[in-house]
Motif scaffolding. Sequence first.
Motif, mmCIF file in Angstrom:
data_model
loop_
_atom_site.group_PDB
_atom_site.id
_atom_site.type_symbol
_atom_site.label_atom_id
_atom_site.label_comp_id
_atom_site.label_asym_id
_atom_site.label_seq_id
_atom_site.Cartn_x
_atom_site.Cartn_y
_atom_site.Cartn_z
ATOM 1 N N ILE A 124 -1.931 -6.578 -50.470
ATOM 2 C CA ILE A 124 -1.716 -5.627 -51.567
ATOM 3 C C ILE A 124 -3.021 -4.899 -51.901
ATOM 4 C CG2 ILE A 124 -1.157 -5.466 -54.035
ATOM 5 C CD1 ILE A 124 0.833 -7.810 -53.503
ATOM 6 N N HIS A 125 -4.124 -5.620 -51.876
ATOM 7 C CA HIS A 125 -5.435 -5.020 -52.146
ATOM 8 C C HIS A 125 -5.771 -3.948 -51.106
ATOM 9 C CE1 HIS A 125 -9.346 -4.949 -54.055
ATOM 10 N NE2 HIS A 125 -9.946 -5.148 -52.895
ATOM 11 N N ILE A 126 -5.530 -4.247 -49.853
ATOM 12 C CA ILE A 126 -5.770 -3.276 -48.778
ATOM 13 C C ILE A 126 -4.843 -2.076 -48.924
ATOM 14 C CG2 ILE A 126 -5.615 -2.926 -46.280
ATOM 15 C CD1 ILE A 126 -6.537 -5.872 -45.994
ATOM 16 N N THR A 127 -3.623 -2.324 -49.361
ATOM 17 C CA THR A 127 -2.675 -1.231 -49.590
ATOM 18 C C THR A 127 -3.186 -0.299 -50.685
ATOM 19 O OG1 THR A 127 -0.846 -2.641 -48.885
ATOM 20 C CG2 THR A 127 -0.283 -0.698 -50.174
ATOM 21 N N TYR B 275 -20.094 -13.690 -55.435
ATOM 22 C CA TYR B 275 -19.963 -12.957 -56.689
ATOM 23 C C TYR B 275 -20.836 -11.706 -56.748
ATOM 24 C CZ TYR B 275 -16.981 -16.644 -58.356
ATOM 25 O OH TYR B 275 -15.937 -17.510 -58.501
ATOM 26 N N LEU B 276 -21.917 -11.653 -55.998
ATOM 27 C CA LEU B 276 -22.719 -10.432 -55.928
ATOM 28 C C LEU B 276 -21.902 -9.318 -55.267
ATOM 29 C CD1 LEU B 276 -25.370 -8.951 -56.347
ATOM 30 C CD2 LEU B 276 -26.140 -9.840 -54.150
ATOM 31 N N LYS B 277 -21.257 -9.655 -54.173
ATOM 32 C CA LYS B 277 -20.399 -8.693 -53.473
ATOM 33 C C LYS B 277 -19.253 -8.237 -54.382
ATOM 34 C CE LYS B 277 -17.216 -8.495 -49.533
ATOM 35 N NZ LYS B 277 -16.694 -9.259 -48.390
ATOM 36 N N LEU B 278 -18.612 -9.190 -55.045
ATOM 37 C CA LEU B 278 -17.499 -8.850 -55.933
ATOM 38 C C LEU B 278 -17.967 -7.960 -57.087
ATOM 39 C CD1 LEU B 278 -15.657 -12.284 -56.106
ATOM 40 C CD2 LEU B 278 -14.943 -10.244 -54.864
ATOM 41 N N GLY B 279 -19.131 -8.276 -57.645
ATOM 42 C CA GLY B 279 -19.670 -7.463 -58.730
ATOM 43 C C GLY B 279 -19.981 -6.040 -58.290
ATOM 44 N N LEU B 280 -20.581 -5.914 -57.115
ATOM 45 C CA LEU B 280 -20.894 -4.584 -56.588
ATOM 46 C C LEU B 280 -19.620 -3.784 -56.330
ATOM 47 C CD1 LEU B 280 -22.948 -2.529 -55.575
ATOM 48 C CD2 LEU B 280 -22.896 -3.688 -53.357
ATOM 49 N N LYS B 281 -18.618 -4.430 -55.767
ATOM 50 C CA LYS B 281 -17.348 -3.753 -55.514
ATOM 51 C C LYS B 281 -16.681 -3.325 -56.823
ATOM 52 C CE LYS B 281 -14.487 -5.251 -52.386
ATOM 53 N NZ LYS B 281 -14.134 -3.965 -51.866
ATOM 54 N N PHE B 282 -16.809 -4.152 -57.863
ATOM 55 C CA PHE B 282 -16.242 -3.784 -59.151
ATOM 56 C C PHE B 282 -16.978 -2.580 -59.756
ATOM 57 C CE2 PHE B 282 -16.041 -4.080 -63.796
ATOM 58 C CZ PHE B 282 -14.673 -3.949 -63.962
ATOM 59 N N GLY C 121 -16.236 9.286 -50.879
ATOM 60 C CA GLY C 121 -17.410 8.478 -50.550
ATOM 61 C C GLY C 121 -17.392 7.115 -51.216
ATOM 62 N N LEU C 122 -17.026 7.070 -52.488
ATOM 63 C CA LEU C 122 -16.960 5.791 -53.197
ATOM 64 C C LEU C 122 -15.864 4.890 -52.632
ATOM 65 C CD1 LEU C 122 -17.484 7.054 -56.850
ATOM 66 C CD2 LEU C 122 -19.021 5.544 -55.580
ATOM 67 N N CYS C 123 -14.732 5.487 -52.325
ATOM 68 C CA CYS C 123 -13.624 4.709 -51.756
ATOM 69 C C CYS C 123 -14.023 4.130 -50.398
ATOM 70 C CB CYS C 123 -12.402 5.610 -51.631
ATOM 71 S SG CYS C 123 -10.908 4.736 -51.191
ATOM 72 N N PHE C 124 -14.621 4.953 -49.559
ATOM 73 C CA PHE C 124 -15.041 4.499 -48.231
ATOM 74 C C PHE C 124 -16.151 3.451 -48.336
ATOM 75 C CE2 PHE C 124 -17.395 4.731 -44.260
ATOM 76 C CZ PHE C 124 -16.368 4.593 -43.341
ATOM 77 N N THR C 125 -17.082 3.644 -49.250
ATOM 78 C CA THR C 125 -18.174 2.687 -49.442
ATOM 79 C C THR C 125 -17.638 1.324 -49.870
ATOM 80 O OG1 THR C 125 -19.713 4.450 -50.024
ATOM 81 C CG2 THR C 125 -20.302 2.227 -50.726
ATOM 82 N N ASN C 126 -16.666 1.323 -50.763
ATOM 83 C CA ASN C 126 -16.086 0.061 -51.207
ATOM 84 C C ASN C 126 -15.414 -0.668 -50.045
ATOM 85 O OD1 ASN C 126 -16.041 -1.564 -53.440
ATOM 86 N ND2 ASN C 126 -14.268 -0.613 -54.376
ATOM 87 N N ALA C 127 -14.721 0.053 -49.200
ATOM 88 C CA ALA C 127 -14.086 -0.570 -48.025
ATOM 89 C C ALA C 127 -15.144 -1.066 -47.045
ATOM 90 C CB ALA C 127 -13.150 0.432 -47.352
ATOM 91 N N ALA C 128 -16.201 -0.288 -46.855
ATOM 92 C CA ALA C 128 -17.258 -0.697 -45.928
ATOM 93 C C ALA C 128 -17.936 -1.977 -46.399
ATOM 94 C CB ALA C 128 -18.286 0.433 -45.792
ATOM 95 N N ILE C 129 -18.160 -2.100 -47.687
ATOM 96 C CA ILE C 129 -18.767 -3.332 -48.217
ATOM 97 C C ILE C 129 -17.838 -4.514 -47.974
ATOM 98 C CG2 ILE C 129 -19.396 -4.524 -50.366
ATOM 99 C CD1 ILE C 129 -20.498 -1.797 -51.322
ATOM 100 N N ALA C 130 -16.560 -4.315 -48.170
ATOM 101 C CA ALA C 130 -15.587 -5.392 -47.963
ATOM 102 C C ALA C 130 -15.588 -5.878 -46.514
ATOM 103 C CB ALA C 130 -14.190 -4.933 -48.351
ATOM 104 N N VAL C 131 -15.714 -4.953 -45.590
ATOM 105 C CA VAL C 131 -15.607 -5.297 -44.168
ATOM 106 C C VAL C 131 -16.939 -5.764 -43.592
ATOM 107 C CG1 VAL C 131 -15.128 -4.355 -41.876
ATOM 108 C CG2 VAL C 131 -13.654 -3.750 -43.802
ATOM 109 N N LEU C 132 -18.026 -5.104 -43.943
ATOM 110 C CA LEU C 132 -19.308 -5.346 -43.276
ATOM 111 C C LEU C 132 -20.168 -6.399 -43.951
ATOM 112 C CD1 LEU C 132 -20.185 -1.635 -42.469
ATOM 113 C CD2 LEU C 132 -19.142 -3.342 -40.965
ATOM 114 N N TRP C 133 -19.903 -6.748 -45.196
ATOM 115 C CA TRP C 133 -20.746 -7.701 -45.906
ATOM 116 C C TRP C 133 -20.308 -9.105 -45.573
ATOM 117 C CZ3 TRP C 133 -23.087 -6.615 -51.231
ATOM 118 C CH2 TRP C 133 -23.782 -7.722 -51.724
#
Length: 117
Positions: free
Chosen positions: A11-14, A64-71, A105-117
């Motif tokens: 659902i999150h990926i959707t 939690y650092l990753k989660l905080g940055l994504k938020f 850019g923000l949307c793509f950056t958030n996805a990139a952090i999810a995948v690459l971090w």
Amino acid sequence: METLRDLVVLIHITGFAITFGAWFTALATRRKRVTRIMDVGLWVSLASGLILAAPWPEGIELDYLKLGLKFVILAALGGTLGVGMHKQDKTGVRAPAGIFWAVGGLCFTNAAIAVLW
């Protein structure tokens, strides 16, 4: 329980797909407008992301650092969408180019952090 978490990840990926897909469609059709469907994707991502931020099932480790940055990025995306929609509604023309590109850019950056971090 793991299957339920996998369903929430789906659902999150959707939610990302809805937001980025709507942005890319606006880009491809050269309309370059911020749309309400982008908002829907944002809310789906936010709600499912908050559920995923809970440490379940037992024993799962969260960064939690990753989660905080994504938020923070998601909050910036929400603000950008809000400003863009307000400007569009007020002027009747499409959002400024900087706002439109920031959404993508923000949307793509958030996805990139999810995948690459």
